[in-house]
Design an enzyme around this catalytic site. Structure first.
Site, PDB file in Angstrom:
ATOM      1  N   ARG A   1      31.344  39.717  28.459  1.00 19.18           N
ATOM      2  CA  ARG A   1      30.906  39.670  29.820  1.00 19.18           C
ATOM      3  C   ARG A   1      29.352  39.936  29.852  1.00 19.18           C
ATOM      4  O   ARG A   1      28.981  40.662  29.027  1.00 19.18           O
ATOM      5  CB  ARG A   1      31.465  40.440  30.819  1.00 19.18           C
ATOM      6  CG  ARG A   1      31.144  40.215  32.330  1.00 19.18           C
ATOM      7  CD  ARG A   1      31.706  41.448  33.192  1.00 19.18           C
ATOM      8  NE  ARG A   1      30.696  42.570  33.203  1.00 19.18           N
ATOM      9  CZ  ARG A   1      30.639  43.584  34.408  1.00 19.18           C
ATOM     10  NH1 ARG A   1      31.567  43.573  35.067  1.00 19.18           N
ATOM     11  NH2 ARG A   1      29.886  44.589  34.090  1.00 19.18           N
TER      12      ARG A   1
ATOM     13  N   TYR B   1      23.671  45.600  39.861  1.00 25.03           N
ATOM     14  CA  TYR B   1      24.929  45.755  39.325  1.00 25.03           C
ATOM     15  C   TYR B   1      24.996  45.351  37.579  1.00 25.03           C
ATOM     16  O   TYR B   1      24.487  44.337  37.372  1.00 25.03           O
ATOM     17  CB  TYR B   1      25.900  45.237  40.104  1.00 25.03           C
ATOM     18  CG  TYR B   1      27.366  45.322  39.240  1.00 25.03           C
ATOM     19  CD1 TYR B   1      27.775  43.916  38.688  1.00 25.03           C
ATOM     20  CD2 TYR B   1      28.204  46.231  39.073  1.00 25.03           C
ATOM     21  CE1 TYR B   1      28.999  44.225  37.900  1.00 25.03           C
ATOM     22  CE2 TYR B   1      29.247  46.365  38.461  1.00 25.03           C
ATOM     23  CZ  TYR B   1      29.785  44.942  37.650  1.00 25.03           C
ATOM     24  OH  TYR B   1      30.791  45.308  37.012  1.00 25.03           O
TER      25      TYR B   1
ATOM     26  N   ASP C   1      30.390  38.297  36.332  1.00 24.43           N
ATOM     27  CA  ASP C   1      30.959  38.975  37.312  1.00 24.43           C
ATOM     28  C   ASP C   1      29.923  38.812  38.429  1.00 24.43           C
ATOM     29  O   ASP C   1      28.732  39.338  38.521  1.00 24.43           O
ATOM     30  CB  ASP C   1      31.232  40.390  37.447  1.00 24.43           C
ATOM     31  CG  ASP C   1      31.943  41.077  38.159  1.00 24.43           C
ATOM     32  OD1 ASP C   1      32.532  42.304  37.935  1.00 24.43           O
ATOM     33  OD2 ASP C   1      32.083  40.339  39.608  1.00 24.43           O
TER      34      ASP C   1
ATOM     35  N   HIS D   1      30.389  39.798  41.588  1.00 23.04           N
ATOM     36  CA  HIS D   1      30.470  41.025  42.302  1.00 23.04           C
ATOM     37  C   HIS D   1      30.597  40.846  43.862  1.00 23.04           C
ATOM     38  O   HIS D   1      29.838  41.661  44.441  1.00 23.04           O
ATOM     39  CB  HIS D   1      29.551  42.109  41.678  1.00 23.04           C
ATOM     40  CG  HIS D   1      30.143  43.411  41.583  1.00 23.04           C
ATOM     41  ND1 HIS D   1      30.198  44.426  42.393  1.00 23.04           N
ATOM     42  CD2 HIS D   1      30.848  43.826  40.644  1.00 23.04           C
ATOM     43  CE1 HIS D   1      30.643  45.435  41.957  1.00 23.04           C
ATOM     44  NE2 HIS D   1      31.220  45.154  40.759  1.00 23.04           N
TER      45      HIS D   1
ATOM     46  N   GLU E   1      33.877  35.942  37.960  1.00 23.70           N
ATOM     47  CA  GLU E   1      34.688  36.901  38.698  1.00 23.70           C
ATOM     48  C   GLU E   1      33.948  37.364  40.040  1.00 23.70           C
ATOM     49  O   GLU E   1      32.931  37.164  40.244  1.00 23.70           O
ATOM     50  CB  GLU E   1      34.710  38.147  37.662  1.00 23.70           C
ATOM     51  CG  GLU E   1      35.340  39.287  38.620  1.00 23.70           C
ATOM     52  CD  GLU E   1      35.331  40.472  37.375  1.00 23.70           C
ATOM     53  OE1 GLU E   1      35.111  40.149  36.376  1.00 23.70           O
ATOM     54  OE2 GLU E   1      35.433  41.470  37.878  1.00 23.70           O
TER      55      GLU E   1
ATOM     56  N   GLU F   1      40.311  42.746  41.584  1.00 26.30           N
ATOM     57  CA  GLU F   1      40.034  44.067  41.156  1.00 26.30           C
ATOM     58  C   GLU F   1      40.286  44.794  42.318  1.00 26.30           C
ATOM     59  O   GLU F   1      40.526  46.103  42.127  1.00 26.30           O
ATOM     60  CB  GLU F   1      38.829  44.357  40.136  1.00 26.30           C
ATOM     61  CG  GLU F   1      37.806  44.363  41.127  1.00 26.30           C
ATOM     62  CD  GLU F   1      36.334  44.509  40.048  1.00 26.30           C
ATOM     63  OE1 GLU F   1      36.230  43.662  39.006  1.00 26.30           O
ATOM     64  OE2 GLU F   1      35.710  45.536  40.275  1.00 26.30           O
TER      65      GLU F   1
ATOM     66  N   ARG G   1      43.002  39.747  38.793  1.00 24.37           N
ATOM     67  CA  ARG G   1      41.966  40.836  38.286  1.00 24.37           C
ATOM     68  C   ARG G   1      42.796  42.352  38.150  1.00 24.37           C
ATOM     69  O   ARG G   1      42.267  43.272  37.752  1.00 24.37           O
ATOM     70  CB  ARG G   1      40.676  40.843  38.790  1.00 24.37           C
ATOM     71  CG  ARG G   1      39.691  39.743  38.220  1.00 24.37           C
ATOM     72  CD  ARG G   1      39.321  40.286  36.769  1.00 24.37           C
ATOM     73  NE  ARG G   1      38.376  41.223  36.968  1.00 24.37           N
ATOM     74  CZ  ARG G   1      38.111  42.227  35.863  1.00 24.37           C
ATOM     75  NH1 ARG G   1      39.097  42.313  35.024  1.00 24.37           N
ATOM     76  NH2 ARG G   1      37.230  43.141  36.081  1.00 24.37           N
TER      77      ARG G   1
ATOM     78  N   HIS H   1      41.536  44.564  35.039  1.00 23.28           N
ATOM     79  CA  HIS H   1      40.584  45.364  35.250  1.00 23.28           C
ATOM     80  C   HIS H   1      40.529  46.528  34.322  1.00 23.28           C
ATOM     81  O   HIS H   1      41.861  47.136  34.189  1.00 23.28           O
ATOM     82  CB  HIS H   1      40.525  45.832  36.915  1.00 23.28           C
ATOM     83  CG  HIS H   1      39.069  46.373  37.337  1.00 23.28           C
ATOM     84  ND1 HIS H   1      39.152  47.190  38.352  1.00 23.28           N
ATOM     85  CD2 HIS H   1      37.924  46.108  36.772  1.00 23.28           C
ATOM     86  CE1 HIS H   1      37.631  47.477  38.365  1.00 23.28           C
ATOM     87  NE2 HIS H   1      37.023  46.627  37.662  1.00 23.28           N
TER      88      HIS H   1
ATOM     89  N   GLU I   1      39.886  43.542  30.405  1.00 21.45           N
ATOM     90  CA  GLU I   1      38.785  44.235  30.188  1.00 21.45           C
ATOM     91  C   GLU I   1      38.797  45.483  29.512  1.00 21.45           C
ATOM     92  O   GLU I   1      39.535  46.153  29.737  1.00 21.45           O
ATOM     93  CB  GLU I   1      38.113  44.548  31.632  1.00 21.45           C
ATOM     94  CG  GLU I   1      36.904  45.137  31.898  1.00 21.45           C
ATOM     95  CD  GLU I   1      36.457  45.207  33.317  1.00 21.45           C
ATOM     96  OE1 GLU I   1      37.184  44.756  34.118  1.00 21.45           O
ATOM     97  OE2 GLU I   1      35.278  45.688  33.602  1.00 21.45           O
TER      98      GLU I   1
ATOM     99  N   TRP J   1      28.378  44.863  47.761  1.00 23.33           N
ATOM    100  CA  TRP J   1      27.874  45.466  46.314  1.00 23.33           C
ATOM    101  C   TRP J   1      28.606  44.828  45.156  1.00 23.33           C
ATOM    102  O   TRP J   1      30.007  45.031  45.442  1.00 23.33           O
ATOM    103  CB  TRP J   1      27.853  46.864  46.274  1.00 23.33           C
ATOM    104  CG  TRP J   1      27.260  47.352  45.098  1.00 23.33           C
ATOM    105  CD1 TRP J   1      26.065  47.462  44.389  1.00 23.33           C
ATOM    106  CD2 TRP J   1      28.146  48.073  43.934  1.00 23.33           C
ATOM    107  NE1 TRP J   1      26.153  47.930  43.111  1.00 23.33           N
ATOM    108  CE2 TRP J   1      27.383  48.422  43.000  1.00 23.33           C
ATOM    109  CE3 TRP J   1      29.691  48.408  43.680  1.00 23.33           C
ATOM    110  CZ2 TRP J   1      27.783  48.937  41.289  1.00 23.33           C
ATOM    111  CZ3 TRP J   1      30.146  48.775  42.465  1.00 23.33           C
ATOM    112  CH2 TRP J   1      29.112  49.252  41.368  1.00 23.33           C
TER     113      TRP J   1
END
Ligand SMILES: O=NC(=O)[C@@H](O)[C@H](O)[C@H](O)CO
Ligand SMILES: [Co+2]
Length: 412
Positions: A147, A159, A220, A222, A246, A272, A293, A322, A349, A412
């Site tokens: 990733r 992040y 990601d 996010h 993702e 996730e 996820r 995840h 992951e 976030w």
């Protein structure tokens, strides 16, 4: 085989973990991960106050019935706290059943469908040079899939990027822990979507020209983009052939993925922060994603996540469980047993826990040549050293949050 003891164990070796330990009248023990990063004590209370009294005296063999009893008798259904608590009970009961049968849990789930589990790690860098070093470091550690998270010009903290402070705190471990700062209030990070959307394609172009077309790359977003921004990002990354993109957009609104899907062939991974099959119903049925996820820990355990993945298999959707360090070694082991047994496994992951965590949780999984395997210990193959755990009391920790330049709170 009656449950006659249930303990909720909170320990914070490198970060907070919540573990449920069940013991039966014939002395078998089972562990379940109940860690909900940033809201750990909510699950502790849910388990200790409301679930443990219901478990004592129950037949430990009745995994499905216990699941249905806890889900339906609570009246209040779904949600991360409820489903993490049920997940911990479920994992512990599968652990006990494996020990009673003298078999690793994956054997009870139908046996191995592959020799090992492809795993990906988290490379990151404030700039291209640091990112390239991180990618190489992860390749040297054996990762076959990586990733890529990157800094964005003009944004000071973002992040997914290892920062020196966390670097030291984690005894030199790269971005291999989740950013829940212990002993601190939520850390405010900043965000600017336009800068991000302009920058990310240039990063993947640089990574592809440096590392070639083969290396499976993941990214990601996010939860930060609107559907049309997510569509634009997916489209702009198509030349770089990602393994997956993702959490492109907050997916409470599942139909938002229809717009993204119309514009891009970049594979999508979502879920996730989902907790039950109902969170996925539309995006699986309409094939709006390519990977599920969810972690075992946040989705009602092995029993429920297997049902979600069996549903997903009908639509050629695979698992992408995840596996950040806020999933404890128990939750990781459960994910590996489930992942090894199902046909529609995609990727796992895998962030490496810190040294102290490995002291608290004795694990028997293996990581060889980029592939994970849960091992063949009866049950889940993880034991918790309660003396070691006792050395690390709970420390309140919050996940960061975002604000835009004008001060507006952002995802976030
Ligand atoms: O894909 N992995 C992730 O998005 C993680 O890094 C999450 O931010 C953390 O697990 C939140 O606790
Ligand atoms: Co993510």
């Amino acid at each position: 085989m009656i449950i006659d003891r249930a303990e909720v164990i909170v320990t914070s070796p490198d970060r907070n973990f919540v573990t449920l330990k069940l013991t039966t009248d014939d002395g078998l023990t089972g562990l379940g991960d109940a860690t909900l990063n940033g809201r750990e004590m909510a699950v502790v209370a849910y388990l200790a106050e409301h679930v443990v009294p219901l478990l004592l005296g129950r037949d430990a063999h009745r995994i499905e019935d216990t699941w249905q009893f806890l889900y339906r008798s609570a009246y209040w259904r779904r949600g991360p706290v409820t489903m993490a608590a049920i997940a911990a009970v479920d994992m512990a009961l599968w652990d006990i059943k494996g020990k009673a049968a003298g078999m690793p849990v994956y054997q009870l789930l139908g046996g191995a469908s592959r020799t090992g589990l492809l795993a990906y790690g988290h490379a990151s860098g404030k700039d291209t040079e640091e990112l390239f070093d991180s990618i190489r470091a992860h390749q040297e550690q054996g990762y076959r899939a990586i990733r890529v998270q990157t800094g964005v010009p003009g944004l000071k903290s973002i992040y997914g990027i290892a920062s020196n402070a966390t670097f030291e705190a984690m005894e030199g471990v790269r971005y291999d822990h989740e950013p829940a700062q212990r002993g601190a209030l939520p850390n405010e990070e900043d965000w600017d979507t336009r800068s991000y959307l302009r920058h990310v394609p240039t990063v993947f172009e640089a990574v592809r020209s440096e590392f070639g077309p083969e290396l499976p790359l993941l990214h990601d977003a996010h939860h930060r983009l609107t559907p049309i921004q997510a569509a634009r990002l997916g489209k702009s990354l198509e030349p770089f052939d990602l393994f997956w993109l993702e959490d492109v957009t907050p997916a409470e609104n599942q139909e938002a993925l229809r717009l993204v899907r119309q514009h891009t062939t970049t594979p999508l991974a979502i879920g996730e922060i989902f907790n039950t099959v109902w969170d996925y119903q539309q995006i699986i049925r309409e094939q709006l994603i390519d990977y599920v996820r969810s972690a075992v820990t946040h989705t009602g355990g092995i029993t429920h996540l297997k049902k979600v993945l069996d549903y997903a298999a009908q639509y050629q959707i695979k698992s992408g469980m995840h596996g950040p360090t806020d999933i404890s070694p128990v939750g990781m082991a459960a994910a590996m047993h489930l992942g090894l047994s199902i046909h529609n496994f995609g990727i796992q992951e895998y962030m490496r826990h810190g040294a102290k965590t490995d002291q608290v949780f004795q694990q028997s999984f293996t990581w060889t040549d980029g592939l994970l395997h849960p091992g063949d210990q009866p049950g889940l193959g993880v034991e918790l050293d309660t003396d070691e755990a006792g050395k690390y009391p709970y420390v309140q920790a919050y996940l960061p949050y975002n604000r835009l330049a004008d001060g507006t709170v952002h995802d976030w």
